[in-house]
Enzyme design. Structure first.
Site, PDB file in Angstrom:
ATOM      1  N   LYS A 106      50.027 -11.542  14.346  1.00 55.87           N
ATOM      2  CA  LYS A 106      50.058 -11.078  14.005  1.00 55.87           C
ATOM      3  C   LYS A 106      49.928 -11.536  11.859  1.00 55.87           C
ATOM      4  O   LYS A 106      49.074 -10.703  10.999  1.00 55.87           O
ATOM      5  CB  LYS A 106      51.559 -11.067  13.192  1.00 55.87           C
ATOM      6  CG  LYS A 106      52.418 -12.845  12.719  1.00 55.87           C
ATOM      7  CD  LYS A 106      52.741 -12.653  14.221  1.00 55.87           C
ATOM      8  CE  LYS A 106      53.197 -14.547  14.039  1.00 55.87           C
ATOM      9  NZ  LYS A 106      53.421 -14.574  15.447  1.00 55.87           N
ATOM     10  N   GLU A 130      51.694  -5.273  20.549  1.00 53.68           N
ATOM     11  CA  GLU A 130      53.455  -5.181  20.205  1.00 53.68           C
ATOM     12  C   GLU A 130      53.692  -6.632  20.428  1.00 53.68           C
ATOM     13  O   GLU A 130      54.495  -6.390  19.938  1.00 53.68           O
ATOM     14  CB  GLU A 130      53.806  -4.601  21.676  1.00 53.68           C
ATOM     15  CG  GLU A 130      55.184  -4.643  21.321  1.00 53.68           C
ATOM     16  CD  GLU A 130      56.135  -3.641  21.329  1.00 53.68           C
ATOM     17  OE1 GLU A 130      56.389  -3.887  20.046  1.00 53.68           O
ATOM     18  OE2 GLU A 130      55.573  -2.160  21.306  1.00 53.68           O
ATOM     19  N   GLY A 135      58.385 -10.262  18.914  1.00 54.76           N
ATOM     20  CA  GLY A 135      58.109 -10.802  20.152  1.00 54.76           C
ATOM     21  C   GLY A 135      58.413  -9.566  21.473  1.00 54.76           C
ATOM     22  O   GLY A 135      57.359  -8.793  21.616  1.00 54.76           O
ATOM     23  N   ILE A 137      60.515  -7.744  21.924  1.00 50.63           N
ATOM     24  CA  ILE A 137      61.533  -6.303  21.812  1.00 50.63           C
ATOM     25  C   ILE A 137      60.231  -5.207  21.210  1.00 50.63           C
ATOM     26  O   ILE A 137      59.147  -5.368  20.669  1.00 50.63           O
ATOM     27  CB  ILE A 137      62.338  -5.998  20.272  1.00 50.63           C
ATOM     28  CG1 ILE A 137      63.457  -7.352  20.105  1.00 50.63           C
ATOM     29  CG2 ILE A 137      62.813  -4.864  19.872  1.00 50.63           C
ATOM     30  CD1 ILE A 137      63.933  -7.488  19.248  1.00 50.63           C
ATOM     31  N   GLY A 188      58.068 -24.270  21.678  1.00 50.83           N
ATOM     32  CA  GLY A 188      56.998 -22.988  21.512  1.00 50.83           C
ATOM     33  C   GLY A 188      56.968 -22.093  20.447  1.00 50.83           C
ATOM     34  O   GLY A 188      56.774 -20.995  20.786  1.00 50.83           O
ATOM     35  N   GLU A 191      54.999 -21.396  14.516  1.00 43.24           N
ATOM     36  CA  GLU A 191      53.738 -21.340  14.760  1.00 43.24           C
ATOM     37  C   GLU A 191      53.014 -22.714  14.491  1.00 43.24           C
ATOM     38  O   GLU A 191      53.744 -23.743  14.582  1.00 43.24           O
ATOM     39  CB  GLU A 191      53.219 -20.844  13.238  1.00 43.24           C
ATOM     40  CG  GLU A 191      53.641 -19.383  12.814  1.00 43.24           C
ATOM     41  CD  GLU A 191      53.293 -18.106  14.386  1.00 43.24           C
ATOM     42  OE1 GLU A 191      51.773 -18.048  14.639  1.00 43.24           O
ATOM     43  OE2 GLU A 191      54.305 -17.464  15.125  1.00 43.24           O
ATOM     44  N   ASP A 202      55.668 -15.215   8.217  1.00 40.63           N
ATOM     45  CA  ASP A 202      55.447 -15.255   9.031  1.00 40.63           C
ATOM     46  C   ASP A 202      56.264 -13.244   8.944  1.00 40.63           C
ATOM     47  O   ASP A 202      55.840 -12.404   9.606  1.00 40.63           O
ATOM     48  CB  ASP A 202      56.381 -15.618  10.336  1.00 40.63           C
ATOM     49  CG  ASP A 202      55.847 -14.916  11.517  1.00 40.63           C
ATOM     50  OD1 ASP A 202      55.071 -14.779  12.711  1.00 40.63           O
ATOM     51  OD2 ASP A 202      57.732 -15.081  12.000  1.00 40.63           O
ATOM     52  N   LYS A 206      54.693  -9.930   9.216  1.00 46.04           N
ATOM     53  CA  LYS A 206      55.127  -8.733  10.606  1.00 46.04           C
ATOM     54  C   LYS A 206      55.854  -7.619   9.620  1.00 46.04           C
ATOM     55  O   LYS A 206      55.799  -6.555   9.769  1.00 46.04           O
ATOM     56  CB  LYS A 206      56.562  -9.468  11.674  1.00 46.04           C
ATOM     57  CG  LYS A 206      55.820 -10.000  12.429  1.00 46.04           C
ATOM     58  CD  LYS A 206      57.121 -10.953  13.107  1.00 46.04           C
ATOM     59  CE  LYS A 206      56.571 -12.225  13.297  1.00 46.04           C
ATOM     60  NZ  LYS A 206      57.972 -12.989  14.201  1.00 46.04           N
ATOM     61  N   GLY A 303      58.915 -17.611  22.179  1.00 46.59           N
ATOM     62  CA  GLY A 303      58.968 -18.377  23.899  1.00 46.59           C
ATOM     63  C   GLY A 303      57.643 -17.238  24.447  1.00 46.59           C
ATOM     64  O   GLY A 303      57.608 -16.197  23.997  1.00 46.59           O
TER      65      GLY A 303
HETATM   66  P1  NAP Z   1      48.679 -22.088  20.884  1.00 44.69           P
HETATM   67  O1  NAP Z   1      50.513 -22.333  21.614  1.00 44.69           O
HETATM   68  O2  NAP Z   1      49.715 -23.731  19.138  1.00 44.69           O
HETATM   69  O3  NAP Z   1      48.107 -22.340  21.646  1.00 44.69           O
HETATM   70  C1  NAP Z   1      46.618 -21.478  20.858  1.00 44.69           C
HETATM   71  C2  NAP Z   1      45.888 -21.516  22.278  1.00 44.69           C
HETATM   72  O4  NAP Z   1      44.159 -21.320  22.148  1.00 44.69           O
HETATM   73  C3  NAP Z   1      45.343 -22.910  22.734  1.00 44.69           C
HETATM   74  O5  NAP Z   1      45.777 -22.617  24.120  1.00 44.69           O
HETATM   75  C4  NAP Z   1      43.959 -23.257  21.789  1.00 44.69           C
HETATM   76  O6  NAP Z   1      44.125 -24.434  23.036  1.00 44.69           O
HETATM   77  C5  NAP Z   1      43.829 -21.958  22.118  1.00 44.69           C
HETATM   78  N1  NAP Z   1      42.645 -22.226  21.421  1.00 44.69           N
HETATM   79  C6  NAP Z   1      42.512 -22.592  19.634  1.00 44.69           C
HETATM   80  N2  NAP Z   1      41.636 -22.417  19.643  1.00 44.69           N
HETATM   81  C7  NAP Z   1      40.707 -21.708  20.371  1.00 44.69           C
HETATM   82  C8  NAP Z   1      38.868 -21.434  21.017  1.00 44.69           C
HETATM   83  N3  NAP Z   1      38.293 -21.605  19.316  1.00 44.69           N
HETATM   84  N4  NAP Z   1      38.375 -21.313  22.176  1.00 44.69           N
HETATM   85  C9  NAP Z   1      39.457 -20.500  22.359  1.00 44.69           C
HETATM   86  N5  NAP Z   1      40.674 -20.769  22.786  1.00 44.69           N
HETATM   87  C10 NAP Z   1      41.038 -21.420  21.617  1.00 44.69           C
HETATM   88  O7  NAP Z   1      50.291 -20.579  19.932  1.00 44.69           O
HETATM   89  P2  NAP Z   1      51.279 -19.750  20.357  1.00 44.69           P
HETATM   90  O8  NAP Z   1      52.079 -20.061  20.432  1.00 44.69           O
HETATM   91  O9  NAP Z   1      50.670 -19.088  22.022  1.00 44.69           O
HETATM   92  O10 NAP Z   1      50.358 -18.679  19.892  1.00 44.69           O
HETATM   93  C11 NAP Z   1      49.028 -17.225  19.964  1.00 44.69           C
HETATM   94  C12 NAP Z   1      49.248 -16.465  18.711  1.00 44.69           C
HETATM   95  O11 NAP Z   1      50.401 -15.226  19.537  1.00 44.69           O
HETATM   96  C13 NAP Z   1      49.405 -16.499  17.193  1.00 44.69           C
HETATM   97  O12 NAP Z   1      48.701 -15.737  17.024  1.00 44.69           O
HETATM   98  C14 NAP Z   1      51.596 -16.772  17.202  1.00 44.69           C
HETATM   99  O13 NAP Z   1      51.403 -16.107  16.058  1.00 44.69           O
HETATM  100  C15 NAP Z   1      51.336 -15.471  18.523  1.00 44.69           C
HETATM  101  N6  NAP Z   1      52.797 -15.503  18.708  1.00 44.69           N
HETATM  102  C16 NAP Z   1      53.294 -16.706  19.272  1.00 44.69           C
HETATM  103  C17 NAP Z   1      54.311 -16.477  19.995  1.00 44.69           C
HETATM  104  C18 NAP Z   1      55.020 -17.905  20.044  1.00 44.69           C
HETATM  105  O14 NAP Z   1      56.478 -17.466  20.791  1.00 44.69           O
HETATM  106  N7  NAP Z   1      54.717 -18.596  20.563  1.00 44.69           N
HETATM  107  C19 NAP Z   1      55.169 -15.225  19.951  1.00 44.69           C
HETATM  108  C20 NAP Z   1      54.552 -14.098  19.600  1.00 44.69           C
HETATM  109  C21 NAP Z   1      53.233 -14.316  18.782  1.00 44.69           C
HETATM  110  P3  NAP Z   1      43.801 -25.617  23.674  1.00 44.69           P
HETATM  111  O15 NAP Z   1      45.689 -25.113  24.306  1.00 44.69           O
HETATM  112  O16 NAP Z   1      43.404 -26.230  24.100  1.00 44.69           O
HETATM  113  O17 NAP Z   1      44.196 -25.986  22.294  1.00 44.69           O
HETATM  114  N1  HSE Z   2      56.427 -18.125  15.417  1.00 41.12           N
HETATM  115  C1  HSE Z   2      57.023 -16.821  15.569  1.00 41.12           C
HETATM  116  C2  HSE Z   2      58.403 -17.332  15.515  1.00 41.12           C
HETATM  117  C3  HSE Z   2      56.626 -16.451  16.788  1.00 41.12           C
HETATM  118  O1  HSE Z   2      59.434 -18.000  15.462  1.00 41.12           O
HETATM  119  O2  HSE Z   2      58.909 -15.448  15.167  1.00 41.12           O
HETATM  120  C4  HSE Z   2      56.757 -15.104  17.472  1.00 41.12           C
HETATM  121  O3  HSE Z   2      55.832 -14.157  16.385  1.00 41.12           O
END
Ligand code: NAP
Ligand code: HSE
Length: 431
Positions: A106, A130, A135, A137, A188, A191, A202, A206, A303
């Site tokens: 986002k 989405e 998340g 929803i 997890g 951010e 954040d 959104k 999550g």
């Molecule tokens: P994360 O756990 O930090 O994972 C990020 C991933 O990106 C890691 O696997 C990292 O590799 C990889 N990465 C970083 N730079 C890269 C590059 N240059 N080339 C290829 N891979 C690369 O983050 P996340 O929690 O999954 O979140 C990812 C996105 O989803 C974010 O935009 C976040 O705002 C969004 N989001 C997250 C959640 C949540 O609950 N976590 C919910 C909704 C949306 P390494 O593993 O090798 O470090």
């Molecule tokens: N860091 C975000 C949160 C992940 O806690 O809501 C979902 O977008």
């Protein structure tokens, strides 16, 4: 058997791993939904030596985006790298190389959405998001598809799982802020830079995306009034409880006199209402449409698996062709829609918490400040403290007033000699 749809997964952190897990574990079910198998052709990470919680054949995991962008067999890329760069450059590269993009990022969309949507339009590809809002929803599909007949009047919700997790743990067991944030990170939810969760960024990003979908206007997220969690302490939570409220970080956007009233910040929500009962990493969104009336959505907002649920739904929609239709019809392509005319937030009641010198005449001075802004007081709480206490907490609940009037009053209150610390000012929601 039908030819599989082949996808690339860029980023295998919390969300990317969840996407691969769901695609692997529910392969049969997903094949029925999509009409053909969906297989992960390649995934990329930044560090190949990190342990992963899901298995992929060694030759399907790498670090080079080109392995996805330049592979003609891959039609969809799940862009699950956070932050702005290199995520922006990678997304543009994927679109230019003919991939449809599904993303959960986002921050990227709130900052560079118009540019990315324009590239997608020029290349005849779609961007689906989405998972970027609330998340698991399905709020994007709800607004963009299911509520298409409605003029949306208002959207109000809890859009950040991490801050809700922290607030409810502080409220329920008196947990310490830093300790609970560490748990949210381990789960997890947070951010990579959790400042964006706790300072309201954040949720504001959104809300800006939701406003574009719902009201057809592009609101630069940084222009939306925003307050973070840092102002909330145990004393405020106790006063809220005593008055019959919980504190939640609420994102609010509603039409008011031809303008959009938008704000994000800690808010008193009456106990027993759905927002007050939204706990832990759960999110909630209430939408009012002119035909449908009020609707309420509740579910996990962060999550691995809840977020993967939304990403995989977008992947299926892209495979069957629904995403292309939705992308063309949501209004997200109208990047040059005029920026919304913002007010500082809609009128409401407010709770003020002050720390003041305990001496005669102070209360009269403070209530005069409110009176001069036309703000009427509904109730006041000051508990008895030991004689000689330097500063005592004083809580004032106001009747409904305009956001601009209370902001001016707080600025004046903070200049009064008796006021010892910055005044906390929280809007109050009773429904
Ligand atoms: P994360 O756990 O930090 O994972 C990020 C991933 O990106 C890691 O696997 C990292 O590799 C990889 N990465 C970083 N730079 C890269 C590059 N240059 N080339 C290829 N891979 C690369 O983050 P996340 O929690 O999954 O979140 C990812 C996105 O989803 C974010 O935009 C976040 O705002 C969004 N989001 C997250 C959640 C949540 O609950 N976590 C919910 C909704 C949306 P390494 O593993 O090798 O470090
Ligand atoms: N860091 C975000 C949160 C992940 O806690 O809501 C979902 O977008």
């Amino acid at each position: 058997m039908s030819e599989p749809a082949r996808i690339g997964v860029v980023g295998m952190g919390t969300v990317g791993s969840g996407v691969v897990r769901v695609l692997q574990q529910s392969a049969d079910h997903i094949e029925r939904q999509a009409g053909r198998p969906i297989v992960v052709e390649h995934a990329t990470v930044s560090d190949l030596t990190k342990p992963r919680s899901v298995e992929l054949p060694r030759d399907r995991l790498g670090t080079e985006l080109a392995a996805i962008a330049d592979n003609p067999a891959i039609s969809i890329a799940a862009m699950l790298v956070g932050g702005l760069e290199p995520a922006r450059t990678m997304t543009i590269e994927l679109l230019r190389k003919g991939k449809n993009v599904v993303t959960a990022n986002k921050a990227l969309l709130a900052e560079h959405g118009p540019e990315l949507f324009a590239v997608a339009q020029a290349t005849g590809r779609s961007v689906s998001f989405e998972a970027a809002i609330a998340g698991g929803i399905p709020i994007v599909a709800a607004i963009a598809e299911c509520l298409a007949a409605n003029r949306i009047e208002s959207i109000r919700g809890i859009l950040n799982g991490t801050s809700n997790f922290i607030l409810t743990r502080m409220e329920e067991d008196g947990s310490n802020y830093a300790d609970v944030l560490a748990v949210a990170q381990a789960e997890g939810y947070a951010e990579a830079d959790p400042t964006m969760d706790v300072d309201g960024t954040d949720a504001t990003q959104k809300l800006a995306l939701l406003a574009h979908l719902a009201f057809g206007v592009w609101v630069p997220w940084a222009t939306i009034p925003r307050v973070g969690l840092e102002t909330i302490d145990q004393e405020l939570l106790r006063f809220a409880d005593e008055l019959g409220y919980r504190i939640r970080v609420v994102a609010d956007a509603s039409r008011e006199d031809g303008k959009l009233a938008m704000r994000v910040g800690p808010t008193l929500v009456r106990k027993g209402t759905p927002l007050a009962e939204t706990r832990g990493a759960f999110n909630a969104v209430s939408v009012v449409g002119d035909a449908v009336g009020p609707l309420f959505f509740h579910g996990l907002g962060a999550g691995e698996l809840p977020t993967a649920s939304a990403v995989v739904a977008d992947i299926i929609d892209t495979v069957v062709g629904r995403a292309a239709i939705t992308f063309r019809t949501t209004g997200m392509l109208e990047a040059d829609t005029p920026a919304a005319s913002l007010t500082g937030g809609s009128s409401s009641r407010y709770l003020l918490r002050l720390h003041v010198t305990d001496r005669p005449g102070v209360l009269a001075d403070l209530t005069n400040v409110l009176g001069s802004e036309g703000i009427s007081i509904a109730s006041v709480i000051q508990h008895q403290t030991a004689a000689g206490t330097a500063a005592v907490p004083l809580v004032i609940m106001t009747h409904s007033c305009e956001a601009t009037a209370i902001a001016r009053a707080v600025a004046t209150l903070d200049q009064q000699p008796a006021v010892q610390a910055a005044t906390s000012c929280l809007p109050v929601l009773d429904d």
